[in-house]
Design a protein around this motif. Structure first.
Motif, short mmCIF file in Angstrom:
data_model
loop_
_atom_site.label_atom_id
_atom_site.label_comp_id
_atom_site.label_asym_id
_atom_site.label_seq_id
_atom_site.Cartn_x
_atom_site.Cartn_y
_atom_site.Cartn_z
N LYS A 7 0.84 -1.20 0.00
CA LYS A 7 0.00 0.00 0.00
C LYS A 7 0.87 1.25 0.00
CE LYS A 7 -4.12 -1.88 2.28
NZ LYS A 7 -4.97 -1.84 3.51
N GLU A 8 1.93 1.24 0.81
CA GLU A 8 2.83 2.39 0.86
C GLU A 8 3.56 2.57 -0.48
OE1 GLU A 8 5.41 2.06 4.20
OE2 GLU A 8 3.78 1.91 5.66
N LEU A 9 3.94 1.45 -1.10
CA LEU A 9 4.60 1.55 -2.42
C LEU A 9 3.63 2.09 -3.46
CD1 LEU A 9 6.90 1.03 -4.38
CD2 LEU A 9 6.17 -1.35 -4.55
N ASP A 10 2.39 1.60 -3.45
CA ASP A 10 1.38 2.09 -4.40
C ASP A 10 1.14 3.58 -4.20
OD1 ASP A 10 1.14 -0.46 -5.39
OD2 ASP A 10 -0.65 -0.95 -4.22
N ALA A 11 1.09 4.02 -2.94
CA ALA A 11 0.89 5.44 -2.65
C ALA A 11 2.07 6.27 -3.15
CB ALA A 11 0.70 5.65 -1.15
N ALA A 12 3.28 5.75 -2.96
CA ALA A 12 4.49 6.46 -3.42
C ALA A 12 4.52 6.55 -4.95
CB ALA A 12 5.74 5.75 -2.91
N LEU A 13 4.13 5.46 -5.61
CA LEU A 13 4.08 5.46 -7.08
C LEU A 13 3.03 6.44 -7.59
CD1 LEU A 13 4.39 1.62 -7.74
CD2 LEU A 13 6.10 3.36 -8.30
N ALA A 14 1.88 6.47 -6.93
CA ALA A 14 0.81 7.40 -7.32
C ALA A 14 1.27 8.84 -7.12
CB ALA A 14 -0.45 7.11 -6.51
N TYR A 15 1.96 9.11 -6.02
CA TYR A 15 2.45 10.47 -5.76
C TYR A 15 3.51 10.87 -6.78
CZ TYR A 15 4.12 14.52 -3.14
OH TYR A 15 4.48 15.80 -2.76
N PHE A 16 4.33 9.90 -7.19
CA PHE A 16 5.35 10.18 -8.21
C PHE A 16 4.68 10.59 -9.52
CE2 PHE A 16 8.26 8.54 -11.59
CZ PHE A 16 9.25 9.50 -11.42
N GLU A 17 3.59 9.90 -9.88
CA GLU A 17 2.86 10.27 -11.09
C GLU A 17 2.27 11.67 -10.94
OE1 GLU A 17 2.67 8.63 -13.94
OE2 GLU A 17 4.04 7.14 -13.09
N LYS A 18 1.87 12.04 -9.71
CA LYS A 18 1.32 13.37 -9.46
C LYS A 18 2.40 14.44 -9.57
CE LYS A 18 -1.42 15.87 -6.01
NZ LYS A 18 -2.04 15.79 -4.65
N PRO A 64 4.01 15.95 -13.76
CA PRO A 64 3.69 17.09 -14.62
C PRO A 64 4.41 18.38 -14.26
CG PRO A 64 1.70 15.89 -14.01
CD PRO A 64 2.81 15.34 -13.18
N SER A 65 4.54 18.67 -12.96
CA SER A 65 5.15 19.94 -12.57
C SER A 65 6.63 19.83 -12.21
CB SER A 65 4.39 20.53 -11.37
OG SER A 65 4.48 19.66 -10.25
N CYS A 66 7.10 18.61 -11.95
CA CYS A 66 8.48 18.46 -11.50
C CYS A 66 9.37 17.67 -12.45
CB CYS A 66 8.51 17.79 -10.12
SG CYS A 66 7.76 18.77 -8.80
#
Length: 332
Positions: free
Chosen positions: A282-293, A296-298
């Motif tokens: 779950k923590e890895l999935d959250a980190a991957l999702a945040y990376f996708e977020k 675009p800006s970073c």
């Protein structure tokens, strides 16, 4: 009239000078816009060439644009620092959680394989213990039957020997008395004429019967000895088999107990590892999702931060240079 004419002439000269300065500044900005592929400089140059805005308004517009670009540079620098921090933290989290998930998957696979192997071993050992119990029960039953049969054979042989011995004693006594009677008859002065030789009683027959009985007695004695020897050997073999089987059974039961405890421990560990895997996944999935977020800006800005900073710097310098032209400063 002369003064008014001079004023008009001065104003005309100033307007001409301002127009020339605007043209020079616009040309500079247009040239830089083409070189830098800058829409900002191109838009300013186009607006200046149109001549729709007063001279002072153009300068204010350039000043405002310089200030805006500098504010954007500061904001982007702050955003870049924030992005660098967030990306570094996110990358560390993704790496740690990926390694944790991979390690937990490997540990879970190992535990599941060990549990399956122990389950198989326990089942096999249980079958072997049951087979040992059956073999020992069967051996005990056969030993009991054989022992009973041998005991009966020994008893019969002993009873037969006693009977034969008694018969031998009777016969020997009988033949002894018969021999004495014969000896008495032979003491008469003259034997009857019907006998060709002196009568010696039944001494010849006694030797054959007694000998036969002695052979029979010896056979029963040998049967008793052989049966006792066979019984002793069978009992020794049975005792050895039972001893070995009991040792083997104890060893197998200990193995079953050890493997059962190990299996229980591994099942508990498997439950814990599975929960850990779920949490880390779950923590890895959250980190991957945040990376996708963040991308675009970073990450996916199209142009690198360094290139954007360099272009904005040149845009600001070009606008400042254009402003100096408009202010009549020497830029040569």
């Amino acid at each position: 009239r002369s003064s008014a004419a001079s004023l008009v002439s001065l104003r005309s000269s100033l307007r001409a000078s301002s127009a020339a300065a605007c043209d020079r500044a616009a040309a500079l900005l247009l040239q830089r816009a083409q070189r830098l592929d800058s829409r900002v400089l191109s838009a300013v140059a186009t607006r200046m060439q149109a001549g729709a805005d007063p001279f002072e308004k153009v300068k204010r517009m350039i000043n405002d644009l310089i200030m805006r670009l500098m504010e954007e540079a500061n904001e982007e620098a702050e955003h870049k620092g924030w992005c660098d921090k967030e990306l570094a933290t996110n990358e560390k989290t993704r790496k740690e959680k990926t390694e944790a998930v991979e390690m937990l998957h490997a540990e879970i696979d190992q535990l599941e394989a060990s549990i399956a192997k122990n389950t198989e071993d326990i089942a096999e050992l249980t079958k072997e213990v049951a087979a040992l119990d059956e073999a020992m029960s069967k051996a005990t039953k056969l030993r009991g039957e054989e022992k009973e049969k041998n005991a009966q054979t020994i008893d019969d042989a002993q009873a037969a020997q006693m009977a034969v011995a008694q018969a031998l004693n009777v016969l020997k006594d009988f033949y002894a008395k018969a021999g004495d009677a014969t000896a008495f008859v032979q003491q008469q002065p003259k034997a009857p004429e019907i006998f060709d030789a002196p009568y010696k009683g039944m001494q010849g027959e006694s030797g054959g019967v007694v000998g036969m009985l002695e052979v029979i007695e010896a056979d029963f004695a040998r049967l008793e000895a052989e049966t006792k020897a066979a019984e002793a050997s069978a009992q020794k073999e049975y005792d050895s088999f039972m001893s070995d089987s009991k040792v083997d059974k104890v060893s197998k039961n200990r193995s079953i107990e050890h493997k059962t405890e190990k299996k229980q421990d591994e099942k508990q560990a498997l439950t814990i590892k599975s929960d850990d895997l779920e949490g880390n996944q779950k923590e890895l999935d959250a980190a991957l999702a945040y990376f996708e977020k963040l991308k675009p800006s970073c990450v996916d800005a199209g142009v690198s931060y360094e290139d954007r900073v360099a272009r904005r710097k040149e845009e600001i310098e070009s606008l400042q240079e254009a402003l100096r032209i408009l202010n009549g400063e020497d830029i040569a």
